[in-house]
Enzyme design. Structure first.
Site, PDB file in Angstrom:
ATOM      1  N   GLU A 232     -25.462  10.896 -29.393  1.00 26.16           N
ATOM      2  CA  GLU A 232     -24.028  10.952 -29.668  1.00 26.16           C
ATOM      3  C   GLU A 232     -23.270  10.251 -28.557  1.00 26.16           C
ATOM      4  OE1 GLU A 232     -22.663  14.938 -30.406  1.00 26.16           O
ATOM      5  OE2 GLU A 232     -23.179  14.835 -32.527  1.00 26.16           O
TER       6      GLU A 232
ATOM      7  N   HIS B  34     -10.408  14.993 -32.116  1.00 26.91           N
ATOM      8  CA  HIS B  34     -11.522  14.266 -32.713  1.00 26.91           C
ATOM      9  C   HIS B  34     -10.961  13.007 -33.340  1.00 26.91           C
ATOM     10  CE1 HIS B  34     -15.054  13.188 -34.947  1.00 26.91           C
ATOM     11  NE2 HIS B  34     -15.725  14.129 -34.312  1.00 26.91           N
TER      12      HIS B  34
ATOM     13  N   ARG C 151     -14.451  10.252 -26.357  1.00 30.82           N
ATOM     14  CA  ARG C 151     -13.597  10.636 -27.484  1.00 30.82           C
ATOM     15  C   ARG C 151     -12.119  10.351 -27.288  1.00 30.82           C
ATOM     16  NH1 ARG C 151     -15.915  16.300 -29.794  1.00 30.82           N
ATOM     17  NH2 ARG C 151     -17.418  15.271 -31.121  1.00 30.82           N
TER      18      ARG C 151
ATOM     19  N   HIS D 102      -9.293  19.294 -32.077  1.00 29.44           N
ATOM     20  CA  HIS D 102     -10.675  19.615 -32.412  1.00 29.44           C
ATOM     21  C   HIS D 102     -11.300  20.638 -31.480  1.00 29.44           C
ATOM     22  CE1 HIS D 102     -14.617  18.934 -34.061  1.00 29.44           C
ATOM     23  NE2 HIS D 102     -15.097  18.472 -32.926  1.00 29.44           N
TER      24      HIS D 102
ATOM     25  N   ARG E  32     -14.522  17.132 -23.069  1.00 32.32           N
ATOM     26  CA  ARG E  32     -15.862  17.647 -23.373  1.00 32.32           C
ATOM     27  C   ARG E  32     -16.786  16.540 -23.855  1.00 32.32           C
ATOM     28  NH1 ARG E  32     -17.714  20.119 -28.951  1.00 32.32           N
ATOM     29  NH2 ARG E  32     -16.337  18.426 -29.518  1.00 32.32           N
TER      30      ARG E  32
END
Ligand SMILES: Cc1cc2nc3c(=O)[nH]c(=O)nc-3n(C[C@H](O)[C@H](O)[C@H](O)COP(=O)(O)OP(=O)(O)OC[C@H]3O[C@@H](n4cnc5c(N)ncnc54)[C@H](O)[C@@H]3O)c2cc1C
Length: 534
Positions: free
Chosen positions: A120, A239, A285, A344, A379
Site C-alpha cells: 500500500e 481518504h 495520502r 476517513h 497515518r
C-alpha cells in the site's frame, strides 16, 4: 440486553465502550475476567472495523523488518510520530496477527502457506496482511464476534450509547448511557472503576466521510468533558478516493487499487499526480487528497481509472469496491470511478501512554478514539487496525495486572437526565461546516468561524449527542486554528509550509479549546494573539 436492572447493577466488571476491533479484542484478551461491552449499534454494525478493506500492516514477509515498518510510519507522520511507540507497534504486529489467527480470522496465504502480503501507499515493502482481497474488516469482525459469543465472561449491551463519563475527584466511577434512537428515553448509569473507551473515530462529524454514523466523536467528547487530555485533534486524514455516488457515508475505493496499478486522472485524461509527487498515485495520502481536491476545485473532476490495471479481474480482486460501484451505476472494469476526498481517519484522540492509560484514573482508551503518538500528523495506511490490536492487548495486560479499586456499591448518579430532540438541521450545518471550514484545505478565517459556531452549539444544545458532537468539533477546529503551519494531514493555505519550531504534538483540553473560542469571540485585533494550545 436491555433490562434496566441488569444494566444498572453494581459491577466489578471492566466496562468497555465500543464493539469494534479495539473493544472486542480487549474484551477477549481480558477473559475470563468479567467484562461488559457496550456498543451503540448491534455488534458487527456501526464499526469502521467492519469496513476496512486493505488489511493490517505487519512486517511478516521475508526481507521485511519491524525497523523498516517503523521507519515508514515515522516518515509518513511528518515529524510528530513517537518513535518508540512506532517501533513497539511494528514489533508487536506479528503477535497480534497470531492472536487474530487463533480467534479464527482467515488471512490469505500464498502457495507455500505463508501469510500473503500486499503493498500500500508509502510502505517500502509488501506488508499488508489481508483476507480474500478486500474483505479484511468483515472477516475480522465476524471471527471476533463469534469468539465473544463463545466467551461467557463477556456481557454485551447493544444499542446503548455512552453519553457522559461519571467521575469523582478525577477518577472514573461509571458511565451514563442512553438507548440509541430514543432521545426521550431515561438515561441509565453503570458503575465501574475501570472504563475502556474504544468508540472509534470522528469521520461522521464531516458531511463527506467514509465512516459509519456511529463515528461521531462521542467517545472523545465524553472524555474531554470529564477533563481528559486530548492529543493532536487537528490531524484528520482524508481518504483521497471516496466513491462519489451520492451515498452517506461514501463508499471507499481502497488504496490497494492504486497499489495494483490503478491511476488517478482528470476529465482530460491527465494523470495529475505525476506533476505533484515522485511517487505519483502512491504518494502519502494527504498529498493525494489535496491533488484530488485541487482538480475538483478547478472544475476538472477526479477519477480512479482501473480499466487497464484490473479490467475484467476487478470484481474478483476487489469485490466490495466493485459492488459499491455497480450499486452506483458504474462498472469499474470499463468505466471511470468518480472520486473525492472524504474524512476517513482521526490521528488525534484521547491522549494515552504506552499502556493505553489516559490522564484520568480508571480510564483507558484504545483504537481510533485514542492518540498514542504512533501516527503523528499522518497515518500510514493499514497501521490503524494494527494499533487497535496492539493497544487493546496492552490495555488488557495493564488492567489484568491491577487490582481495580473496590466497586462502587451504588450505581453512580446520572447527570443531565434531560435530553432534547436532535435538531437535524443543526447537525447538518455542523457536518457541512466541518467539511468546508475544517477540511482538506484550511485557513484562519474559516477556522475561526467554525470555532465560534461549534462553541455556540456546544453551549446551547439541548440534545446531548449533538452537544457531544460539537465538543469534538470544537476541539478539532480550535487546534487547527492554533497550529499555524502545514504538516501532514493538516494543511493551512495561509501557512502553507511546515515550521520546524512547531514539530511537537498538540496536548490540549476542552477548557483550552473554549478559551480559544472566547478569544475568537472578541473583536478582530485580539485574534492575532498567540494560541493557547501547547
Ligand atoms: C471504509 C474504511 C476502510 C478502512 N480500511 C482500513 C484498512 O484497510 N486498514 C486499517 O488499518 N484501517 C482501516 N480503516 C480504519 C480502521 O478501520 C479503524 O481505524 C479501526 O477499525 C477502528 O477500530 P475501533 O475499534 O477503534 O473503532 P470501530 O471499529 O469504529 O468501533 C467503534 C465502536 O464503538 C461504538 N460506539 C461509538 N460511539 C459509542 C458510544 N458513545 N457508546 C457506545 N458505543 C459507541 C460503535 O458502535 C462501534 O461498535 C478503515 C476505515 C474505514 C472507515
Amino acid at each position: 440486553m436491555s433490562d434496566h436492572e441488569n444494566l444498572t447493577r453494581n459491577t466489578d466488571d471492566v466496562v468497555i465502550v465500543g464493539g469494534g476491533l479495539a473493544g472486542l479484542f480487549c474484551a477477549l484478551k481480558l477473559a475470563p475476567r468479567p467484562v461488559t461491552v457496550i456498543s451503540a449499534a448491534p455488534l458487527g454494525q456501526g464499526a469502521s472495523t467492519a469496513w476496512a478493506q486493505g488489511g493490517i500492516a505487519a512486517a511478516v514477509a521475508e526481507g521485511d523488518s519491524a525497523e523498516a515498518h517503523a521507519a515508514d510510519t515515522i516518515a509518513a507522520g511528518a515529524g510528530l510520530v513517537d518513535q518508540k511507540i512506532a517501533l513497539g507497534l511494528a514489533r508487536e504486529a506479528g503477535a497480534g496477527i497470531d492472536d487474530l489467527l487463533r480467534y479464527g480470522v482467515p488471512f490469505d496465504r500464498d502457495l507455500e502457506g505463508k501469510l500473503a502480503v500486499s503493498r500500500e501507499a508509502a510502505h517500502s515493502a509488501r506488508r499488508i496482511v489481508h483476507v480474500r482481497g478486500d474483505m479484511a474488516g468483515k472477516a475480522i469482525m465476524s471471527a471476533l464476534i463469534e469468539a465473544v459469543r463463545r466467551t461467557p465472561s463477556i456481557r454485551r449491551i447493544e444499542g446503548f450509547a455512552a453519553e457522559t463519563l461519571l467521575t469523582e475527584d478525577g477518577a472514573v466511577t461509571g458511565l451514563q448511557l442512553r438507548k440509541v434512537g430514543d432521545a426521550a428515553a431515561e438515561p441509565v448509569t453503570i458503575a465501574s472503576r475501570a472504563v475502556v473507551l474504544a468508540t472509534g473515530g470522528i469521520g461522521h462529524l464531516y458531511a463527506v466521510t467514509t465512516n459509519p454514523a456511529e463515528a461521531g466523536g462521542l467517545g472523545l467528547a465524553i472524555a474531554a468533558r470529564a477533563g481528559a487530555m486530548i492529543a493532536d485533534p487537528e490531524f484528520v486524514q482524508f481518504h483521497p478516493t471516496a466513491i462519489m455516488v451520492g451515498r452517506d457515508p461514501a463508499p471507499l475505493a481502497t488504496e490497494a487499487l492504486r497499489g495494483e496499478g490503478a491511476t488517478l486522472i482528470n476529465d482530460k485524461g491527465e494523470r495529475f499526480m505525476i506533476a505533484r509527487h515522485p511517487l505519483a498515485e502512491l504518494a502519502p495520502r494527504d498529498i493525494v487528497a489535496r491533488g484530488v481536491f485541487a482538480e475538483i476545485e478547478a472544475g476538472r473532476g477526479a477519477f480512479l481509472d482501473a480499466r487497464e490495471a484490473l479490467g475484467a479481474h476487478f470484481a474478483e480482486k476487489f469485490p466490495t469496491v466493485h459492488a459499491s460501484c455497480m450499486e452506483g451505476g458504474i462498472d469499474p472494469a470499463i468505466q471511470l470511478i468518480p472520486i473525492a476526498p472524504a474524512a476517513h481517519y482521526h490521528m488525534g484522540g484521547i491522549a494515552v501512554d504506552a499502556r493505553g492509560r489516559t490522564s484520568l484514573q480508571g480510564l483507558w482508551a484504545g483504537g481510533e478514539v485514542s492518540s498514542t503518538g504512533a501516527h503523528g500528523a499522518n497515518r500510514l495506511a493499514s497501521n490503524s487496525l494494527l494499533e487497535a490490536v496492539v493497544f487493546a492487548a496492552r490495555i488488557a495486560e495493564d488492567i489484568a495486572g491491577q487490582t481495580i479499586a473496590a466497586s462502587v456499591r451504588s450505581p453512580a448518579i446520572s447527570i443531565n437526565p434531560q435530553n432534547g430532540a436532535m435538531p437535524a438541521s443543526t447537525e447538518k450545518r455542523l457536518r457541512a461546516m466541518m467539511t468546508s471550514h475544517v477540511g482538506v484545505i484550511r485557513d484562519a478565517d474559516r477556522l475561526a468561524e467554525a470555532v465560534r459556531s461549534f462553541a455556540a452549539i456546544e453551549r446551547e444544545a439541548h440534545n446531548i449527542a449533538l452537544r457531544n458532537m460539537a465538543t469534538t468539533a470544537l476541539l478539532v477546529a480550535a487546534s487547527a486554528w492554533a497550529r499555524r503551519e502545514s504538516r501532514g494531514a493538516h494543511y493551512r493555505s495561509d501557512y502553507p509550509s511546515e515550521k520546524p519550531a512547531l514539530a511537537r504534538r498538540t496536548m490540549t483540553t476542552l477548557a483550552a479549546a473554549r478559551e480559544i473560542a472566547a478569544l475568537l469571540a472578541e473583536p478582530a485585533p485580539a485574534r492575532s494573539a498567540q494560541p493557547m494550545i501547547a
